[in-house]
Design a protein around this motif. Structure first.
Motif, PDB file in Angstrom:
ATOM      1  N   ALA A 176      23.199   7.971  64.613  1.00  0.00           N
ATOM      2  CA  ALA A 176      23.034   9.235  64.176  1.00  0.00           C
ATOM      3  C   ALA A 176      23.436   9.271  62.682  1.00  0.00           C
TER       4      ALA A 176
ATOM      5  N   MET B 254      20.498  11.168  61.399  1.00  0.00           N
ATOM      6  CA  MET B 254      19.538  11.840  62.480  1.00  0.00           C
ATOM      7  C   MET B 254      20.669  12.692  63.400  1.00  0.00           C
ATOM      8  N   PRO B 255      21.360  13.767  63.175  1.00  0.00           N
ATOM      9  CA  PRO B 255      22.067  14.252  64.035  1.00  0.00           C
ATOM     10  C   PRO B 255      21.860  14.290  65.246  1.00  0.00           C
TER      11      PRO B 255
ATOM     12  N   LEU C 161      20.606  12.512  67.449  1.00  0.00           N
ATOM     13  CA  LEU C 161      20.418  11.527  68.216  1.00  0.00           C
ATOM     14  C   LEU C 161      21.612  11.490  69.240  1.00  0.00           C
TER      15      LEU C 161
END
Length: 406
Positions: A232, A237-238, A240
């Motif tokens: 992430a 991509m927080p 994830l």
């Protein structure tokens, strides 16, 4: 990678071969209990069932601790410290065990959906982590320098049983043999397909984690959540990390459901043979499930998850649980391979027995997370003695009652 390949060849393939043959020959419910009983007599069948059932009782709290730790850690940095809080993990683990077993009480009409959820979650987890790792590798290479062979030392030997245990489970099919359509055709085919997919799954997941993180920074408890968090951050991509944690928990639900469903058939078969009280031979009038067996499994698992944490760290407690799971799971495999020998599967039997003995020996080697070697070894010795001794006491008591006509 070498350890996973070795486990596939030495553990998974012989076990799949033996269970496929024995299920096809004896397709009734009960699996390894009925195989050992028919081949060597009622005491051996009972001992095989009792040890395996106890090992699964150890598996439930160990798996719950693992998955709960991953779920908590995956929530983000603000909650990561709770993954090492024994009271938080204990409370959530107990809740997870009873939710899984409680839904399993209502039968396969509901249970099959939780198991399907677990399968879908597992493969989505594999795809998500593998794609994230591939993207990271294409952008900047691997965090770990890949080597084909591991370092052969005490740490490697102590971790080998974890890998071997991860590739077991195909034996559960035999416990539901009476509910399988055309087991002589379907079980061997399903066993080989499952073997290939299990090997691909574990190797892919391990490769993904090694690309995303250095090997020495991956926790044995919540490494998957760490990998999701690392992906992430690197891919910005927080969401994830929480997604990976949710998929791990979804996979756990499926494992609890399938394992609880299959293992509940062991006390049922022993109850039918009058080697356990008659209540275990009963099924629920509405749900048609062996509900007493399921409730007993939940009670024993709950007691064990509390008792095993006494006098050790959370990681040390988890390692003790893993070792007890290995002992409970692999000792009965000696019976399985002995039955395979009698079924004229000689290569399968010899290979399986030798690898099983090696796994059992390595399970007694503590890892660095164990604070007290003496406490660790005492737990293993006491656990093994309790498994065998309690089996003998219950069996002898039931035989006396049967002789007395009770």
């Amino acid at each position: 990678m070498a350890l996973w390949i070795l486990a596939t060849i030495g553990v998974l393939l012989p076990l799949a071969s033996a269970c496929a043959v024995l299920t096809a020959r004896s397709p009734g419910s009960g699996g390894l209990y009925t195989w050992a009983r028919d081949a060597f007599g009622p005491w051996h069948g009972f001992l095989c069932f009792w040890i395996y059932w106890t090992g699964i009782a150890f598996w439930f709290p160990g798996a719950a601790m693992l998955y709960v730790s991953v779920g908590i850690y995956g929530l983000g940095p603000n909650y990561a410290h709770l993954a090492d809080d024994r009271f938080c993990v204990l409370a959530v683990s107990l809740g997870a065990i009873w939710i899984a077993l409680g839904t399993n009480l209502v039968g396969l009409r509901i249970g099959k959906w939780t198991e399907n959820l677990g399968a879908v979650s597992g493969w989505l987890l594999c795809v998500v982590l593998s794609m994230a790792a591939l993207t990271v590798w294409l952008r900047g290479g691997s965090a770990t320098q890949m080597r084909l062979l591991p370092e052969w030392n005490r740490t490697t030997a102590s971790f080998w049983p974890n890998i071997a245990l991860g590739l077991t489970g195909i034996e559960l099919v035999g416990m539901l043999g009476g509910e399988i359509v055309d087991p002589a055709r379907n079980v061997p085919r399903a066993s080989w397909v499952a073997s290939v997919f299990a090997a691909v799954f574990y190797i892919s997941m391990t490769l993904a984690l090694l690309v995303l993180m250095r090997a020495d920074s991956i926790s044995e408890l919540y490494g998957l959540a760490q990998g999701g968090g690392a992906a992430a951050r690197m891919l910005d991509m927080p969401g994830l990390g929480p997604l990976v944690a949710a998929l791990v928990v979804g996979n756990a639900i499926g494992q609890f459901g399938s394992c609880g469903t299959a293992v509940s058939r062991l006390p049922l078969a022993a109850g039918v043979d009058h080697l356990l009280p008659s209540v275990f031979a009963r099924v629920h009038p509405r749900w048609a499930t062996p509900h007493y067996s399921i409730l007993l499994l939940g009670i024993v698992a709950s007691v064990l998850i509390v008792a095993v944490q006494t006098g050790d760290s959370l990681r040390g407690a988890y390692q003790a649980l893993v070792s007890l799971m290995v002992i409970g799971s692999f000792l009965p495999f000696l019976y399985v391979y002995a039955c395979a020998w009698k079924a004229r599967r000689r290569l399968t039997a010899v290979t399986g027995m030798l690898v099983t003995i090696a796994v059992l020996a390595c399970s007694a080697i503590p890892t660095g997370s164990v604070r007290s070697v003496w406490i660790f070894e005492a737990k293993l010795a006491a656990g093994a003695l309790v498994m065998i001794g309690s089996a003998w006491l219950v069996y002898r008591s039931r035989r006396r009652q049967i002789s007395a006509g009770v």
